[in-house]
Structures are given as C-alpha cells and as structure tokens.
Design a protein around this motif. Structure first.
Motif, PDB file in Angstrom:
ATOM      1  N   UNK A 152       0.844  -1.193   0.000  1.00 56.64           N
ATOM      2  CA  UNK A 152       0.000   0.000   0.000  1.00 56.64           C
ATOM      3  C   UNK A 152       0.876   1.239   0.000  1.00 56.64           C
ATOM      4  N   UNK A 153       0.532   2.144  -0.891  1.00 61.33           N
ATOM      5  CA  UNK A 153       1.302   3.374  -1.011  1.00 61.33           C
ATOM      6  C   UNK A 153       0.403   4.559  -0.737  1.00 61.33           C
ATOM      7  N   UNK A 154       1.062   5.605  -0.287  1.00 58.28           N
ATOM      8  CA  UNK A 154       0.304   6.817   0.013  1.00 58.28           C
ATOM      9  C   UNK A 154      -0.233   7.472  -1.262  1.00 58.28           C
ATOM     10  N   UNK A 155       0.499   7.309  -2.379  1.00 57.07           N
ATOM     11  CA  UNK A 155       0.095   8.006  -3.610  1.00 57.07           C
ATOM     12  C   UNK A 155      -1.226   7.536  -4.154  1.00 57.07           C
ATOM     13  N   UNK A 156      -1.548   6.246  -3.981  1.00 54.04           N
ATOM     14  CA  UNK A 156      -2.805   5.714  -4.511  1.00 54.04           C
ATOM     15  C   UNK A 156      -3.909   5.694  -3.470  1.00 54.04           C
ATOM     16  N   UNK A 157      -3.535   5.399  -2.237  1.00 52.76           N
ATOM     17  CA  UNK A 157      -4.539   5.271  -1.194  1.00 52.76           C
ATOM     18  C   UNK A 157      -4.894   6.607  -0.548  1.00 52.76           C
ATOM     19  N   UNK A 158      -3.938   7.520  -0.524  1.00 57.13           N
ATOM     20  CA  UNK A 158      -4.148   8.799   0.175  1.00 57.13           C
ATOM     21  C   UNK A 158      -3.986   9.963  -0.789  1.00 57.13           C
ATOM     22  N   UNK A 159      -4.521   9.804  -2.039  1.00 53.98           N
ATOM     23  CA  UNK A 159      -4.320  10.836  -3.044  1.00 53.98           C
ATOM     24  C   UNK A 159      -4.972  12.162  -2.689  1.00 53.98           C
ATOM     25  N   UNK A 160      -6.007  12.103  -1.818  1.00 48.68           N
ATOM     26  CA  UNK A 160      -6.733  13.307  -1.446  1.00 48.68           C
ATOM     27  C   UNK A 160      -6.438  13.760  -0.004  1.00 48.68           C
ATOM     28  N   UNK A 161      -5.341  13.226   0.649  1.00 50.14           N
ATOM     29  CA  UNK A 161      -5.050  13.538   2.052  1.00 50.14           C
ATOM     30  C   UNK A 161      -3.750  14.332   2.188  1.00 50.14           C
ATOM     31  N   UNK A 162      -3.620  15.306   1.343  1.00 52.86           N
ATOM     32  CA  UNK A 162      -2.386  16.086   1.346  1.00 52.86           C
ATOM     33  C   UNK A 162      -2.183  16.801   2.689  1.00 52.86           C
TER      34      UNK A 162
END
Length: 601
Positions: A1-11
C-alpha cells in the motif's frame, strides 16, 4: 500500500503526519541528551567521591595493611568505572544525539521540498481549471447572445412592417453571434481537454510521486529511530565487559584482605626489640632491725659475718634496666631513699656530676619556651626510638643516602665525560667552566659517604645490641644515669670505650628566629667545639638572620660542625665568632683527624 494511490486526497493530513514524525524524532533526541547528562553527572560524582577518599599522603606514609590496599584498589576500580560512564555519555552524544539532530535537519529540508512540489502541482491544476472554467463561461455567454440574435432575427423576418435593411442587419448580427459561439465552444473544448489531461497527470503521476517521496522519508525516519534505539543500547552493552572487569577487580581486592598479614605488619611496625620486664626481687628492709628471741614474728636470717647489705645492689642491675609496660614506671610507696654513697663521700663531686646530667634536660626548656615540642637532645641517630624501630629507620636512611650517592656518582661521571669532550673539542665549551660543578659534586659525594658511614656505625651498634637490649634501660633513662663521657654521639649508651666520641650539641635551625630567654646565659656551654676543618668563602653572605655568620668572599673560616643535610654549616671566624653559613657558599676542606685540632678558647 502506497500513500500516492490510497491517500491521493489527504495532502493536508500527510503534511501534519510528517511534521509529527520529525517532532517525535527530536523528542527522542532530547531524551538521549538528558540521559547522557545524567551519565556525565554520575561519572563526575563518582570521581569526586574517589578523590575525597583517596589518600592525600605520600606513598611512604600510606599504611601497608591489606585492608587499606584493597580499599585503595576498590577506589581505583571505581575510578575506572566512572571513566566507563563517561565513555557511555560521550558515545551517546556523538553516535545517538548528534546523529539524530543532523538527521532531523535533513528531514526538515526534504519534507519542505516535497511539500513545495505538491503545492506547485496543486496550483498548476487549479490554474488549468480556471482557464477551463473561464472558457466554459464564455461559451455559455456567447450561446445566450446567439440565441437572442436568433430570436431577434426571426421576429423581424416575420414582421411585414420591418424594412429590408433591418432584416439584413439582424441577420448579420445573428451570424456574428453564432460565429463567436462556435469559437467559444472550440476554446472551451480545448481547455476542457487540457484540464482533464493535467488532472489525470496530477492525481496519477505528480501527487503519487510526491506522496511516495514523503512515504519514503517517513519510513527512513522510522528506520533511523530503530537504529538509534539499538545504538542507545549498544553504547551501554559495549562497556559492560569493562565494567564487569572493574567489579571483578573489586571482588579480587576484597579477597586480598588478609588478617594475618595485617597483624604481622602491626608487629613489624611497632615492635620495639626490648624484652619483657622480669620479676622484681624481694627487698627486705627489716634486716637492720634487732629482734629478741621472744619475738614470735618470722625473721629473715642474718647475713653471715655481719656484712651489711649494699643498698646499691638491693635491686639488681637487670631489674633497674627493665622497660616498663606502657613506658611508665609503677608508683611505689613513698619512702625516703638512703643518701647516695657518692654524695656521702664527696658531695661536691656528686653535685657537679648531677649538674652535667641535668644540663641537657634544662636546655630543652628553651624549645618549650619557643613553642616547639619537648624531645631528646638529638634525634639524628633515632636513639629516642626502640631498637627495632631505630634499626628500620637507620636502614631506610642508609638506602635513601645510597640512592642520592649513586645520583651524585652518575652526575660526576657525566660531568667528567663532558669535560673530556670539551678538552678534545674546545669550540664546544670551556672545560674549566665545569670544574666548580665537579668540585661541588665531589664534595657532596664525600658528605654522603660520611653520612652513610655514620649511619652504618649506628646500625651496627643497634644490631649488635639488639640481643642484649632487654638487660638495659632505654636511651632516655641512660642519658640521666650513665657516667659522663660514656654516651654515643646522640646520647645512647655504649659499653665499648673505643667507640666513645663526642658529637656537637644539637643546634636549632639558623633559618628560624632565635629568641633569647633566661636559660641561655645560665646553661650555655663554655667549652668551644673542636675545629673539624676549614673552608673558603666563594660568595659573600650578609648573615642578617640571628644565628648566621657574616662573611665576605675569599674569607677563611674554621668548620666546627658539618652540614647535617639542611644546607647549613657551622663555622668560626678568626676572631672567634661562631654561626651558620650556607654550605653551597663555601669550599670545604676537612681535616683527616679532627680530634687533635686546635680549639679557640
């Protein structure tokens, strides 16, 4: 799991999380800093404790008991233990705290860079959206204007009253509005296509890459924390073997305590060499009583031949010379001793003899008045000590003088070699410049040899008498009871008349102020000391201190007392004035036989 795909809207949340991670790392660094400060304080307190209980005396004065030596070994091991705590603090400071602080600065810079890239990408996407939205609004306006133009044209075209020019004008306006709407439509389609492309790139390429960098940074921070946790423990673990050796050294020191050895050292330190006192003989004072046959008391038999007992021999000589326990003679019942036969036969001679023996004791009142401790007339030969202790002190002094003599011999050999080099190579130096130093070294050697010989004679005297010491009084008692002229150089008794010689009376240090007192004029010796040699003054000496002698360069003086090791020689001028002069200021020439030297009266 990567932040770029899973957390794309959690900047924003990722921004807060990465900041929390850096804060946590700095918090751990602060913990390490406080821990190393505790280690430093602990090590410092241990060193102060060791310093407080370490002996402040010289090695010669330190006790040799195994319990004391073991305690000093424990102090040394504890000092090494404190050193290991300092090592722990130092390595924590460099390998953990310093590394964490440097890594924290790098993380802050890296995080700032990634967040700036994310904000730039978001700003670019917002800009694309604005362009698309503007083109869309423009297209909408143009379409509405075109619709209005279409309605106006249709109205005029159906109106029979409208002129042809009005209809043509409305038609031309409709054409312009329609053309503008078509152009706005094309522009809107292009902006929309561009925005959709940039938005895809933003959420599928730029943001995932930025978030992936942030994720890598946070994971590296976590790994770094784990490594520093391990380093924190390794710093302590590396010194555990050395600390174990320190503790083993303490256990070894504890095992080295030997009570029998300590008891033997006590015996060796305080053994006097005297024999225990024997039994007192019975003294019968009823021999001179006349008893009648009717007396029922038991009487001692009378001496045959009517010989009266000699009161001098009522107590044996061996009994008189016993060493009393604790150095004090037991109290006896008060009685009036019979007058001495010497006093009865020749009272004048007896009084003169008593004055000779009392004089050294009265001279000690001078020291009492000056505030110094009352002691024996001279302590140079340690005659005030018991035989065994005296032998040890004399042997120690002989060893010390032998070491000093060897140093002087080595210095003389070195000076002679240097003189030979100067004679072979005059350009290197003047050989005559070394002659005064060589002469001084030779003089020191002669003095040391004389001192060694004198102490060896005292030592041989002690070793020869230690077996018969139990039949004699201590030297302090003999000084007051032996005949005049039968004393050793420092007042200790000798049975061999061939060893009799007179030594100079004990003199105070000329560097101390001499205060006159009422005993000086009454008890000063009128007999001048014999001349032991002569000396020539190499330098002038003012002689301002009392007890010293004024001399000028090239003056010739008579030596009446040698240097006792304090750097002063007692001399006499041609006019008969006596005093002390610095030994290093004069060149001494001793006579071979000083007993026959002429004295000045």
């Amino acid at each position: 799991m990567t932040w770029g795909t899973e957390l794309w809207d959690q900047f924003e949340n990722l921004d807060k999380h990465t900041q929390w991670g850096i804060d946590f790392l700095e918090r751990y660094a602060k913990f390490v800093k406080e821990r190393l400060e505790i280690e430093q304080t602990y090590a410092k307190q241990l060193r102060n404790l060791v310093k407080k209980y370490c002996p402040k005396r010289s090695k010669d004065d330190e006790p040799r008991f195994s319990s004391c030596m073991s305690f000093y070994s424990i102090l040394n091991e504890l000092n090494d233990y404190a050193g290991q705590r300092e090592v722990v603090a130092e390595e924590m400071g460099h390998n953990v705290y310093g590394e964490l602080m440097r890594y924290s600065q790098d993380l802050k810079s890296e995080r700032k860079h990634h967040l700036q890239e994310g904000r730039k990408a978001q700003q670019y996407l917002d800009q694309c959206w604005k362009h698309m939205d503007n083109s869309k609004k423009k297209f909408e306006r143009e379409c509405k204007e075109a619709e209005k133009s279409q309605i106006s044209y249709d109205r005029l075209d159906n109106d029979i009253n409208a002129t042809k020019s009005e209809v043509e004008k409305a038609k031309s306006q409709l054409y312009l509005r329609t053309h503008s709407a078509d152009e706005s439509k094309n522009e809107y389609a292009a902006q929309l296509q561009n925005f959709n492309g940039e938005q895809w790139k933003h959420f599928n390429v730029a943001i995932p890459q930025i978030f992936k960098n942030l994720q890598d940074m946070d994971e590296r921070r976590t790994v770094k924390l784990g490594e520093t946790y391990r380093s924190f423990a390794d710093v302590e673990r590396r010194v555990v073997p050395i600390i174990s050796k320190c503790l083993e050294g303490m256990v070894t020191a504890a095992k080295a305590v030997d009570q029998r050895k300590d008891s033997a050292i006590v015996v060796e330190s305080f053994k006097s060499g005297f024999e225990p006192p024997g039994d007192f003989p019975f003294e019968d004072y009823s021999q001179n009583l006349s008893r009648t046959g009717s007396d029922n008391t038991i009487s001692t038999p009378k001496n045959e031949g009517g010989v009266k007992p000699d009161p001098k021999h009522s107590i044996s000589k061996a009994a008189k010379n016993k060493l009393w326990l604790f150095g004090k003679k037991p109290k006896s019942p008060p009685s009036s001793p019979p007058p001495s036969p010497k006093f009865a036969s020749d009272p004048i001679a007896f009084c003169l003899s008593e004055m000779r023996t009392v004089k050294p004791r009265i001279a000690s009142f001078r020291g009492l008045k000056r505030g110094v401790r009352l002691r024996a007339p001279s302590l140079e030969d340690f005659s005030h000590l018991p035989p065994e202790q005296r032998r040890k002190r004399l042997q120690a002094r002989i060893d010390e003088l032998s070491k000093e003599l060897q140093k002087e011999v080595d210095q003389r050999d070195a000076l002679n070699k240097m003189k030979d080099v100067y004679e072979k190579n005059p350009q290197m130096g003047d050989p005559q410049s070394l002659q005064p130093k060589i002469s001084e070294t030779m003089c020191n050697m002669e003095k040391l040899r004389s001192e060694i010989h004198k102490n060896e004679s005292w030592l041989s005297e002690v070793e020869g008498k230690v077996s018969t010491r139990g039949d004699r009084r201590p030297s302090a008692d003999v000084n007051h009871h032996t005949p005049h002229g039968r004393e050793s150089p420092e007042g200790s008794y000798t049975d061999d008349p061939s060893k009799e010689h007179r030594s100079p009376p004990h003199q105070p240090d000329p560097r101390q102020a001499h205060q006159p007192d009422e005993f000086d004029d009454e008890f000063d010796d009128d007999d001048p000391l014999p001349v032991l040699g002569h000396c020539k003054a190499l330098y002038s000496f003012d002689g301002q201190n009392e007890g010293t002698l004024l001399m000028k360069e090239d003056d010739v003086l008579y030596i009446i007392e040698e240097d006792k090791g304090d750097g002063w020689t007692r001399a006499r001028t041609q006019s008969g004035e006596e005093g002390y002069v610095p030994t290093s200021y004069v060149e001494i020439a001793m006579e071979k036989n000083s007993k026959g030297a002429v004295t000045y009266i």
